[in-house]
Design a protein around this motif. Sequence first.
Motif, short mmCIF file in Angstrom:
data_model
loop_
_atom_site.label_atom_id
_atom_site.label_comp_id
_atom_site.label_asym_id
_atom_site.label_seq_id
_atom_site.Cartn_x
_atom_site.Cartn_y
_atom_site.Cartn_z
N ALA A 1 -2.18 0.77 -6.83
CA ALA A 1 -1.67 0.79 -5.46
C ALA A 1 -0.15 0.65 -5.44
O ALA A 1 0.53 1.26 -4.60
CB ALA A 1 -2.32 -0.33 -4.64
N VAL B 1 1.38 4.04 -6.00
CA VAL B 1 1.35 4.90 -4.82
C VAL B 1 2.35 4.39 -3.79
O VAL B 1 3.08 5.19 -3.16
CB VAL B 1 -0.07 4.96 -4.22
N PHE B 2 2.43 3.08 -3.62
CA PHE B 2 3.43 2.51 -2.71
C PHE B 2 4.83 2.95 -3.10
O PHE B 2 5.62 3.42 -2.26
CB PHE B 2 3.34 0.98 -2.71
N MET C 1 0.16 10.42 1.69
CA MET C 1 -0.39 9.65 0.58
C MET C 1 -1.05 10.58 -0.44
O MET C 1 -0.88 10.41 -1.66
CB MET C 1 -1.39 8.62 1.10
N LYS D 1 -5.30 3.66 1.88
CA LYS D 1 -4.13 3.29 2.68
C LYS D 1 -4.02 1.77 2.79
O LYS D 1 -2.92 1.21 2.70
CB LYS D 1 -4.21 3.93 4.07
N VAL E 1 -2.38 0.34 -0.28
CA VAL E 1 -0.93 0.55 -0.31
C VAL E 1 -0.24 -0.46 0.61
O VAL E 1 0.79 -1.05 0.24
CB VAL E 1 -0.58 1.99 0.10
#
Length: 431
Positions: free
Chosen positions: A279, A282-283, A355, A404, A407
């Motif tokens: 995560a 991705v963040f 995303m 989501k 994140v």
Amino acid sequence: MTEKLETVIPGNGVHIHLVPGRKFKTVSITAKFRAPLSRDTITKRALLPYVLQQGTLTYPDRSAMQAKLDALYGAVLSVDSSKKGNNHIITIRLETANQKFISDEASIMDEAVNLLKEVIFHPISENEAFLPSVVDREKSTLQQKMNSIVDDKMRYANMRLIDKMCSNERYGLHIQGYEDDLKSITAENLYAYYQSVLKTDQLDIYVSGDFESDVMEEKIKSEFERECDWDSKEAMAEPNSEKQSDGPNEMMETQEIQQAKLHFGYRTHITYADNDYAALHVFNGLFGGFPSSKLFINVREKNSLAYYAASKFESHKGLLFVFSGIAPEDYGQAREIIEKQLEAMKNGDFTEEEMANTKALIINQLLETMDDSRGLIELLYQQVVADTEWSPLDLIEGIKHVSKKDVVNAANKCDLDTIYLLTSKGGASSE
């Protein structure tokens, strides 16, 4: 269950990692020595790998060494040192042609393994010391590298940010060492320290390329056997990520420059061994990792406040860095907009489409890295440093499944620790 990329053969003195793959036309042998970061040893460790590559007992100088590398069809020997979390890593690599693709050459691998063994275990020395001429020359070269950092303003600014952010932590140590220490390093005491490295560092050897695993295992085992007193407790004693204060530290320096450097340091409280590491990837991609990220679009494109704006994270210390190059007079506005981008991430202000696109970019980036032998080994070594079994393919699968909510949770773990501004004399002040 994901595909297995490596076979690990653990041992007391050396862990062998076999990474077979037909896509690599060369064979790469990489030795990684690992020890806790320490102010007492960091300059010697920065200097040591460059001394080791200058000659061995059989090939006693640089010209003899280069002649041997050329004879191995242009083999390449390279060294470096790096820090990962609280660990100091010395890396020695030898990349050579694969004898499978050269007719009438059956001894290339034996010669390559023997050469790397010589570089590591039998460097040129006399009377329990390295050659003074070699040590003096490499000390001078290292000093030049130290002095050159101030000329690379982006690198200098990040070093000063970490100086402030991690002032009482191992990670704050300068990986290239310290000029004051160079004066006290001699051919004798560097050789004595080298002997302790052989006895106490954890050693991992990676072999990647198209080879027979059982044959290569025996070859490496027979040539690199040693006893080791490695103890990871010292490196693990200091927490990887700890918030320094209730509010962000601020630091400003002035130099004769035209473009100011505004850098931010955050504590993510997430490292490679944690479940939310995917995560964090991705963040960071959404926040500042790509040209499609919030920092790039909002700070650079929409508001024209930065020549560049990006972010990256440190996988083992749990730190996130934001880099931006700005006009000195734009400091206040640029700082405000950068801070707003993290708040937007914490509030989930991004779309599922953004995303998905970011995930695709991260996965492609990882796959490209895995297509390079050196890159693949660096990704695999992450598991050793983190003391976990989570391969690059596991990471890719993890990224695919990041939601989501994941994140947003990762974003909300990020604490602003330090803001550093390198600006012009008479330029911006804290507003």
